[in-house]
Enzyme design. Structure first.
Site, short mmCIF file in Angstrom:
data_model
loop_
_atom_site.label_atom_id
_atom_site.label_comp_id
_atom_site.label_asym_id
_atom_site.label_seq_id
_atom_site.Cartn_x
_atom_site.Cartn_y
_atom_site.Cartn_z
N TYR A 33 0.84 -1.20 0.00
CA TYR A 33 0.00 0.00 0.00
C TYR A 33 0.88 1.26 0.00
O TYR A 33 0.65 2.20 -0.76
CB TYR A 33 -0.93 0.01 1.22
CG TYR A 33 -1.58 1.35 1.43
CD1 TYR A 33 -2.61 1.78 0.60
CD2 TYR A 33 -1.12 2.21 2.43
CE1 TYR A 33 -3.17 3.04 0.75
CE2 TYR A 33 -1.69 3.47 2.60
CZ TYR A 33 -2.71 3.88 1.76
OH TYR A 33 -3.25 5.13 1.91
N SER A 115 -2.23 12.26 9.16
CA SER A 115 -3.26 12.13 8.13
C SER A 115 -4.65 12.04 8.75
O SER A 115 -4.81 11.46 9.84
CB SER A 115 -2.98 10.86 7.32
OG SER A 115 -4.10 10.49 6.56
N GLN A 136 -3.44 16.90 8.57
CA GLN A 136 -3.84 16.89 7.16
C GLN A 136 -5.34 16.61 7.06
O GLN A 136 -5.86 15.70 7.71
CB GLN A 136 -3.06 15.82 6.39
CG GLN A 136 -3.49 15.62 4.95
CD GLN A 136 -4.56 14.55 4.79
OE1 GLN A 136 -4.75 13.74 5.68
NE2 GLN A 136 -5.24 14.56 3.68
N TYR A 138 -8.78 15.72 4.78
CA TYR A 138 -9.57 15.36 3.61
C TYR A 138 -10.98 15.88 3.85
O TYR A 138 -11.51 15.72 4.96
CB TYR A 138 -9.63 13.83 3.45
CG TYR A 138 -8.41 13.24 2.78
CD1 TYR A 138 -7.95 13.73 1.56
CD2 TYR A 138 -7.73 12.17 3.36
CE1 TYR A 138 -6.83 13.17 0.95
CE2 TYR A 138 -6.62 11.61 2.74
CZ TYR A 138 -6.19 12.12 1.55
OH TYR A 138 -5.08 11.58 0.92
N THR A 164 -5.45 18.59 1.68
CA THR A 164 -5.08 17.85 0.46
C THR A 164 -6.16 18.07 -0.59
O THR A 164 -7.35 17.84 -0.32
CB THR A 164 -4.94 16.34 0.77
OG1 THR A 164 -3.89 16.19 1.73
CG2 THR A 164 -4.58 15.55 -0.48
N LYS A 260 -2.05 21.25 -0.28
CA LYS A 260 -1.16 20.18 -0.77
C LYS A 260 -1.77 19.49 -2.00
O LYS A 260 -2.93 19.07 -1.96
CB LYS A 260 -0.93 19.15 0.33
CG LYS A 260 -0.10 17.95 -0.10
CD LYS A 260 0.24 17.07 1.08
CE LYS A 260 1.01 15.84 0.62
NZ LYS A 260 0.15 14.86 -0.06
N HIS A 284 0.93 13.56 -5.24
CA HIS A 284 0.50 12.55 -4.26
C HIS A 284 1.39 11.30 -4.37
O HIS A 284 0.91 10.16 -4.30
CB HIS A 284 -0.97 12.20 -4.48
CG HIS A 284 -1.71 11.84 -3.22
ND1 HIS A 284 -2.61 12.67 -2.61
CD2 HIS A 284 -1.69 10.72 -2.45
CE1 HIS A 284 -3.11 12.08 -1.54
NE2 HIS A 284 -2.56 10.89 -1.41
C1 GLV Z 1 -4.12 8.28 0.60
O1 GLV Z 1 -3.77 9.39 0.90
C2 GLV Z 1 -3.45 7.45 -0.33
O2 GLV Z 1 -2.64 7.94 -1.14
O3 GLV Z 1 -3.70 6.24 -0.31
#
Ligand code: GLV
Length: 386
Positions: A33, A115, A136, A138, A164, A260, A284
């Site tokens: 991941y 995050s 951060q 979302y 983000t 970001k 990213h």
């Molecule tokens: C989440 O931020 C990802 O890139 O998986």
């Protein structure tokens, strides 16, 4: 730190060593991941190959006896032009990963970014560390919840909010589907066999505070058992997010705002108009729009266009101190790392993150000397071979 880890750490000389150790210690689904890029991983690869093409000018017989890698980031003195960037599920690369990474960053004198999709919660980390960290954000469809997240970050005295803006929808990472990545980890035979070969990870994660998204648990429906990140992001994240919403966030968040995910000069100019303190040139980590240019190829264009109006940060492919030097030469004021510290965390917990930061610091210091610069503010395009 157990003896075995200490012994192994002695022979760790570069981020690649930490990567290899992490690959042995972290269950496959979580290691993959962190490492993956989206689709064909063209952009992921370009981030590295384009950085490596930038050549540093070797200068000799310059007195570099007194060097200093310290700088200011968002107005605060830091030991390095470096911050730990936000990485989802850090606490599943190593139990309590967010707390350990934050401690390592603070001990090294650099910022840590938590995050939204972390495993430890904002409150868990705030209670376990002595200094403020960055949070951060979302933006999800449930704006009431987003507002409460921002308020929780403010109550925890987070010193910056990193918004983000490049993940309203998720770029597909094929390997996550193939591995059946889920949060919390699904206890299927295949996974159990793999986890059985990683006892240190099992122990650390079992003693961690949570096994699922700590900031969202109990607040957001359906996240107790996320079988597909893409599906979950699709159902929760706000695809309508736009520049007006940045204004909305700014009205709630009292502190410094960092935007970001900027990869275009037009967007950089719009980011300046929001009054944000900083922007991060980022794709990213090659995990979103595959086929987008490398982050480093866009950095000088953004820095030239807006670098005097906003603090320009950079991420995307940093694995060495030489890479930090290259990004600074091209106009970044500081760099964020993701995978580079996650490999350290997976390899050896807090000591591994500390090692990752130390490796980059030493590489930066030596490379500054060999390019004839003593201070961060002396770094410019003149240190690159044109
Ligand atoms: C989440 O931020 C990802 O890139 O998986």
């Amino acid at each position: 730190m157990i003896l075995g880890v200490r012994g192994k750490m002695k022979n760790i000389t570069c981020i690649e060593d930490l990567r290899q150790l992490a690959r042995r210690k972290v269950p496959r689904a979580f290691f993959d991941y962190a490492e993956a890029g989206s689709y064909s991983e063209e952009t992921l690869r370009a981030n590295r190959t384009d950085i490596e093409k930038i050549k540093l000018r070797q200068r000799v017989l310059v007195n570099v006896a007194t060097r200093d890698t310290s700088t200011t980031i968002l107005g605060e003195k830091m030991s390095l032009p470096l911050a730990l960037g936000p990485v989802a599920m850090t606490g599943l690369e190593h139990g309590n990963g967010e707390i350990l990474a934050c401690r390592a960053a603070h001990n090294a004198g650099i910022p840590f970014t938590m995050s939204t999709l972390s495993i430890c919660s904002i409150e868990d980390v705030a209670a376990a560390v002595k200094k403020p960290f960055w949070f951060q954000l979302y933006v999800m469809k449930d704006r009431g919840f987003v507002r409460s997240l921002i308020e929780r970050a403010a109550a925890a005295k987070c010193s910056a909010l990193v918004l983000t803006v490049d993940l309203q929808v998720l770029g597909q990472r094929h390997i996550d589907i193939k591995n059946g990545l889920s949060v919390p980890p699904a206890l299927k035979i295949k996974n159990l066999i793999n986890m059985g070969t990683k006892p240190g990870w099992v122990f650390s994660v079992l003693s961690g505070k949570h096994w699922t998204f700590g900031n969202l648990h109990g607040h957001v429906k359906g996240m107790e058992d996320v079988k597909s990140l893409a599906q979950w992001v699709g159902s929760q994240f706000d695809e309508s997010l736009n520049w007006k919403d940045v204004e909305w966030v700014r009205n709630i968040w009292p502190g410094k705002l960092v935007i970001k995910g900027i990869l275009d000069v037009e967007d950089a100019k719009l980011a300046v108009k929001t009054g944000a303190a900083a922007l991060v040139v980022s794709n990213h980590g090659g995990r979103q729009l595959d086929g987008a240019p490398s982050s480093i190829s866009i950095l000088p264009k953004v820095a030239d266009a807006v670098g005097s109006e906003i603090e320009v940060m950079f991420d995307g492919g940093i694995r060495t101190g030489q890479d930090v030097l290259r990004a600074l030469a091209l106009g970044a004021r500081s760099c964020l790392i993701g995978r580079a510290y996650i490999f350290g965390l997976g390899a050896a917990g807090e000591a591994g993150v500390a090692k990752a930061i130390d490796i980059i610091q030493k590489e930066l210091d030596v490379s500054m000397a060999l390019t004839g610069v003593k201070r961060i503010n002396e770094i410019g395009r003149h240190i690159l071979v044109q």
